[in-house]
Design an enzyme around this catalytic site. Sequence first.
Site, PDB file in Angstrom:
ATOM      1  N   THR A 265      -2.103  -0.334  19.954  1.00 53.89           N
ATOM      2  CA  THR A 265      -1.446   0.771  19.267  1.00 53.89           C
ATOM      3  C   THR A 265      -0.255   1.246  20.088  1.00 53.89           C
ATOM      4  O   THR A 265      -0.295   1.218  21.323  1.00 53.89           O
ATOM      5  CB  THR A 265      -2.405   1.952  19.030  1.00 53.89           C
TER       6      THR A 265
ATOM      7  N   ARG B 124      -8.495  -9.931  15.913  1.00 56.43           N
ATOM      8  CA  ARG B 124      -8.263  -9.861  14.463  1.00 56.43           C
ATOM      9  C   ARG B 124      -8.520 -11.192  13.760  1.00 56.43           C
ATOM     10  O   ARG B 124      -8.237 -11.316  12.564  1.00 56.43           O
ATOM     11  CB  ARG B 124      -6.856  -9.340  14.184  1.00 56.43           C
TER      12      ARG B 124
ATOM     13  N   ARG C 168       0.818  -1.209   0.000  1.00 59.52           N
ATOM     14  CA  ARG C 168       0.000   0.000   0.000  1.00 59.52           C
ATOM     15  C   ARG C 168       0.857   1.268   0.000  1.00 59.52           C
ATOM     16  O   ARG C 168       0.621   2.174  -0.805  1.00 59.52           O
ATOM     17  CB  ARG C 168      -0.930   0.006   1.221  1.00 59.52           C
TER      18      ARG C 168
ATOM     19  N   CYS D 267       1.547   6.898  10.152  1.00 59.47           N
ATOM     20  CA  CYS D 267       0.540   7.811   9.608  1.00 59.47           C
ATOM     21  C   CYS D 267      -0.188   8.545  10.728  1.00 59.47           C
ATOM     22  O   CYS D 267      -0.451   9.754  10.628  1.00 59.47           O
ATOM     23  CB  CYS D 267      -0.444   7.056   8.727  1.00 59.47           C
TER      24      CYS D 267
END
Length: 348
Positions: A213, A200, A12, A155
Site C-alpha cells: 500500500t 495475489r 467499478r 478511497c
Amino acid sequence: MTVRIAINGFGRIGRNVVRALYESGRRAEITVVAINELADAAGMAHLLKYDTSHGRFAWEVRHEREQLFVGDDVIRILHERTLADLPWRELGVDVVLDCTGVYGNREHGEAHIAAGAKKVLFSHPGSNDLDATVVFGVNQNQLRAEHRIVSNASCTTNCIIPVIKLLDDAYGIESGTVTTIHSAMNDQQVIDAYHSDLRRTRAASQSIIPVDTKLAAGITRIFPQFNDRFEAIAVRVPTINVTAIDLSVTVKKPVKASEVNQLLQKAAQGAFHGIVDYTESPLVSIDFNHDPHSAIVDGTQTRVSGAHLIKTLVWCDNEWGFANRMLDTTLAMAAVGFRLDASASTKL
C-alpha cells in the site's frame, strides 16, 4: 452552469460515479456526455443496471448502437484505445473523470487536455507531478483555475485524512500507523493463478492476503509535515465491498477515549457533515455498503492507552463513498473556473 463530463474507464468506479450522479440528485449540475470503455455497449449497460454490491439501478438503462440511455439522457459510447483519439473537443467536455486506474501521470493528463478537455480528474493518487491532489472536505478550497490535472487521491486516503486532521488539530499527532482491512479487488484471482505479486496468485475468497500500500505516501502528500512519521500496511479480506481502517496515533496532549469520540462525533455533525459520520451501533461491514460518507468512525472501538496513544476504527464504502467524492471534486474544479493557459499552472 451544468458541468459537462466524460468518463474514461467504466469499471467499478466509473459505473458508481454514474449511479451516484443520478441517485444524489445532482443531474442538474453535471451531465455525462460520453463514456470511453473498451467493453461492448451491451456489457456496459448490463453492469450499470445490475450490480452485485449495490443492487439494481433505479433508472431505466438501455443501449442502442453506440449510445447509452439512462432515463431520458443519452450518453455517447466510445471505444478508443489511444487518449489522443478521444473527441473531447468535439463534445465540449469540461472535465474528464479518468477512472481507468491505468492512467495517472502528467503526460496522460496533458493527452486528455490536448484532445480538448479543459480539466482532468484521476480516480487514484497518480504521480507527484499533477497540479493538485484533493481530499474533499479537507483541502478542496485550495483549488485554483489553473489546476487542470488533479487527483482525487484514493478511497483509503479520503477515509483516513479527515480523521487525522481532526486528531492533529485537537491533540497534535507525533506519529502514527495505519492498517487497511480492504475488501477484495479485481486485481486478485478467483482461483489460484499467476500474478507478479505471489500473494495475489492465491484465491481471493479463501485467504486474508497482505498487499502493498502507498497510503503512508498518500497521507504525506496531503500533510507533508508527517513525512517519515506515518507507516501503513494493508490486507485484503474475502468480502467484495467496504473497508475498515485501523488508525493508531501518538499525540502530544493527554486525552481520554470519551473525549476523542466527542470530538469526532461533533465534527460529523458539524464541519465535516456529509464527509465524516459517527456511530456507536454494533454494526458490521455490510451495514456500511452504499454509504456516501468518506469515513464512518466506529466509536465503540476507540481506545486510548497511556493518555497519548489513540486507536480508532474507521469504515468506508470504498466504491460508493469515493464515487461521491469524485462528483464533489468535479464540481469544485468547475467552480473555480477554467484557465486554458498551460504555462500558468501552479502545483497544489
